[in-house]
Design a protein around this motif. Structure first.
Motif, PDB file in Angstrom:
ATOM      1  N   VAL A   2       0.857  -1.188   0.000  1.00 32.89           N
ATOM      2  CA  VAL A   2       0.000   0.000   0.000  1.00 32.89           C
ATOM      3  C   VAL A   2       0.894   1.238   0.000  1.00 32.89           C
ATOM      4  O   VAL A   2       1.702   1.412   0.919  1.00 32.89           O
ATOM      5  N   PRO A   3       0.774   2.095  -1.000  1.00 26.24           N
ATOM      6  CA  PRO A   3       1.597   3.308  -0.976  1.00 26.24           C
ATOM      7  C   PRO A   3       1.150   4.237   0.159  1.00 26.24           C
ATOM      8  O   PRO A   3      -0.064   4.395   0.373  1.00 26.24           O
ATOM      9  N   ILE A   4       2.108   4.814   0.874  1.00 23.61           N
ATOM     10  CA  ILE A   4       1.707   5.656   2.013  1.00 23.61           C
ATOM     11  C   ILE A   4       0.995   6.928   1.540  1.00 23.61           C
ATOM     12  O   ILE A   4       0.326   7.577   2.315  1.00 23.61           O
ATOM     13  N   ASN A   5       1.125   7.237   0.257  1.00 21.90           N
ATOM     14  CA  ASN A   5       0.445   8.417  -0.295  1.00 21.90           C
ATOM     15  C   ASN A   5      -1.068   8.369  -0.084  1.00 21.90           C
ATOM     16  O   ASN A   5      -1.708   9.403   0.022  1.00 21.90           O
TER      17      ASN A   5
ATOM     18  N   TYR B 128      10.885  11.930   3.622  1.00 24.50           N
ATOM     19  CA  TYR B 128       9.428  11.835   3.448  1.00 24.50           C
ATOM     20  C   TYR B 128       8.893  13.092   2.756  1.00 24.50           C
ATOM     21  O   TYR B 128       8.084  13.018   1.844  1.00 24.50           O
TER      22      TYR B 128
ATOM     23  N   ARG C  29       6.866  13.653  -0.876  1.00 29.07           N
ATOM     24  CA  ARG C  29       5.514  14.252  -0.913  1.00 29.07           C
ATOM     25  C   ARG C  29       5.454  15.400  -1.907  1.00 29.07           C
ATOM     26  O   ARG C  29       4.467  15.577  -2.609  1.00 29.07           O
TER      27      ARG C  29
ATOM     28  N   GLY D 170       5.391  13.779  -5.335  1.00 31.09           N
ATOM     29  CA  GLY D 170       4.232  12.936  -5.579  1.00 31.09           C
ATOM     30  C   GLY D 170       4.539  11.513  -6.025  1.00 31.09           C
ATOM     31  O   GLY D 170       3.669  10.796  -6.518  1.00 31.09           O
ATOM     32  N   VAL D 171       5.769  11.046  -5.842  1.00 31.70           N
ATOM     33  CA  VAL D 171       6.113   9.666  -6.213  1.00 31.70           C
ATOM     34  C   VAL D 171       5.387   8.687  -5.266  1.00 31.70           C
ATOM     35  O   VAL D 171       5.278   8.963  -4.073  1.00 31.70           O
ATOM     36  N   PRO D 172       4.869   7.566  -5.789  1.00 38.23           N
ATOM     37  CA  PRO D 172       4.292   6.569  -4.874  1.00 38.23           C
ATOM     38  C   PRO D 172       5.375   6.029  -3.923  1.00 38.23           C
ATOM     39  O   PRO D 172       6.453   5.649  -4.371  1.00 38.23           O
ATOM     40  N   VAL D 173       5.065   6.024  -2.625  1.00 38.63           N
ATOM     41  CA  VAL D 173       6.050   5.637  -1.612  1.00 38.63           C
ATOM     42  C   VAL D 173       5.585   4.405  -0.857  1.00 38.63           C
ATOM     43  O   VAL D 173       4.450   4.353  -0.390  1.00 38.63           O
ATOM     44  N   TYR D 174       6.464   3.437  -0.743  1.00 39.70           N
ATOM     45  CA  TYR D 174       6.199   2.249   0.059  1.00 39.70           C
ATOM     46  C   TYR D 174       7.277   2.167   1.127  1.00 39.70           C
ATOM     47  O   TYR D 174       8.431   2.496   0.879  1.00 39.70           O
ATOM     48  N   ARG D 175       6.878   1.737   2.315  1.00 36.46           N
ATOM     49  CA  ARG D 175       7.855   1.642   3.397  1.00 36.46           C
ATOM     50  C   ARG D 175       8.191   0.189   3.686  1.00 36.46           C
ATOM     51  O   ARG D 175       7.358  -0.685   3.537  1.00 36.46           O
TER      52      ARG D 175
END
Lengths: 81, 393
Positions: A56-59, B140, B144, B147-152
């Motif tokens: 799930v992307p945190i966005n 982070y 933001r 706007g790149v999709p971020v996964y942790r």
């Protein structure tokens, strides 16, 4: 996976992470009703990823206010495979 | 609804803390040296400054900064893209490329801006970022902004990283995936398992960016950071860092073997729309960079101090970060306990950083001591002594 199953699993995850019994309805909000802070949100996210085997992307977190929002997102990601 | 009503919860928390413990904001009334200052009218040992090599009062750094001001003025009054690129900015970039043995370097106005600029521009909506959960706020914030999709992935958990990388690769075989980690994590002072991360990165055809903010001048034979220490510098695609810790100045950089890095100057808003580094900051950073090369004994002294403090606090039974490093983090389960120990230490003449949730990685409270090469043995002893008057629980 049916929406009800997603709800049940979410309920279990929330109870584990928040360490209390929770009863969720679609309109239950994470912030006001469940008092989920940013740290807890990340724990919930990691648990959801593990349990549903999705990433799930945190966005999307900014858009998720209620349990229904989250369930919808999970459903979408499960469909995408 | 007033504009400040959204801060009501914060205001009441602050009020509770003030009522119970008095003020928690420290003002350095007078800075005396890299390791001493006057706080609340009293001399204290500074054990929470990130001043790892203790160069803020180094004679050569001061002289270089003063001379730069005399020759080039107090500020550039402009962006790097307009009137704010001086010859000294270009030279500093060249010297950093030489220091890291890389092809291209861009210098930014702060370390925060460096991450903001790189992570908002290098990757965009069509790319993917996978970051360690404990990464710094600037990382982070940069993602933001772009706007790149971020996964942790879970902190320092290579298996968790690989699991996510595998899923993302299967779904998007062609996407550019950038893994973002830090060399030495700022809160607990632990290293990234870099060799293992590099192996995973190679396996899945991803890029790797490492933020060496806390490891420049601290790790590696030549002080180039964790990538040097782990022997994988040629496998790390982008290195980001700061001048505000070991280099005792302010500013940030990104260095890489990709010559195309230069294109980011024309595309990155945090690079274009802010004033450039002042001449004094450049001169201090350049001098400190030279000193890292010329005086390896500073790093040795830093590590002696680090091992000594870590060892002493461990003996006393405090719960510390997982490995010794110049960041010695003491964990307390209750924030109230951390607050009262922090205040007690200050009364005994020792300043450490206090970090409360949600800034801490796992919701506990931390008293974060950081040592410097400039600490004398008796100061390390005094810091340990001050801690010994509190029970570790």
């Amino acid at each position: 996976m049916k929406r009800e199953e997603i709800f049940e699993t979410l309920e279990e995850i929330l109870a584990e992470v928040l360490q209390k019994e929770v009863e969720i309805r679609p309109e239950t909000t994470f912030e006001a009703d469940l008092e989920v802070d940013s740290l807890k949100a990340m724990e919930i996210l990691a648990a959801v990823e593990d349990r549903f085997d999705i990433t799930v992307p945190i966005n999307v977190l900014n858009e998720i206010k209620t349990v229904a929002d989250f369930a919808e997102e999970i459903e979408k990601l499960l469909e995408e495979g | 609804m007033g504009i400040f009503d959204k801060f009501a919860r914060l205001a009441s928390q602050l009020e509770q803390v003030r009522a119970a413990f008095g003020g928690i904001n420290v003002v350095i009334e007078k800075i005396l040296s890299p390791t001493e200052a006057i706080v609340n009218g009293k001399k204290v040992i500074l054990a929470g400054t990130n001043n790892y090599l203790g160069l803020t009062f180094d004679k050569e750094c001061i002289e270089a900064a003063c001379q730069a001001i005399r020759e080039e003025g107090t500020g550039t009054t402009g962006s790097r893209m307009a009137n704010g690129t001086y010859y000294s900015h270009v030279i500093l970039e060249r010297e950093l490329s030489e220091f890291f043995d890389k092809k291209a370097t861009i210098v930014f106005t702060t370390g925060y801006t460096a991450n903001l600029a790189i992570l908002s521009t290098l990757v965009g909506r069509e790319d993917i970022v996978l970051l360690d959960a404990d990464c710094h706020a600037s990382i982070y914030d940069g993602t933001r902004l772009g706007g790149v999709p971020v996964y942790r992935f879970r902190h320092n958990d290579v298996e968790d990283l690989e699991k996510r990388l595998k899923r993302l690769r299967e779904k998007q075989p062609q996407a550019n995936i950038l893994i973002v980690i830090e060399g030495l994590y700022s809160m607990l002072g632990d290293r990234a398992p870099l060799k293992e991360i590099v192996a995973v990165k190679e396996r899945y055809g991803a890029y790797l960016l490492i933020d060496e903010a806390h490891s420049l001048g601290v790790l590696g034979e030549r002080g180039r950071g964790l990538a040097e220490e782990a022997g994988v510098e040629d496998k790390v695609d982008f290195i980001v860092g700061t001048f505000s810790k070991s280099l005792a100045s302010i500013g940030g950089y990104c260095t890489s073997d990709y010559e195309e890095l230069d294109l980011l100057r024309y595309a990155s808003r945090p690079y274009v729309f802010t004033a450039s580094l002042s001449p004094a900051n450049i001169a201090a950073a350049r001098t400190a960079l030279r000193i890292i090369r010329e005086r390896p004994e500073l790093k040795e002294r830093l590590w002696q101090n680090a091992l000594k403090l870590y060892g002493r606090l461990k003996e006393m039974g405090f719960e510390l970060g997982p490995e010794p490093s110049p960041i010695v983090a003491v964990r307390f389960r209750e924030p109230e306990r951390a607050l009262s120990v922090w205040k007690g230490l200050l009364e005994q003449g020792v300043y450490v950083n206090m970090v409360l949730p949600p800034a801490t990685p796992d919701g506990s409270a931390l008293l974060r001591a950081s040592v410097s090469a400039a600490h004398r043995p008796e100061q390390i002893e005094a810091i340990s002594e001050a801690f010994s008057s509190f029970s570790p629980a």
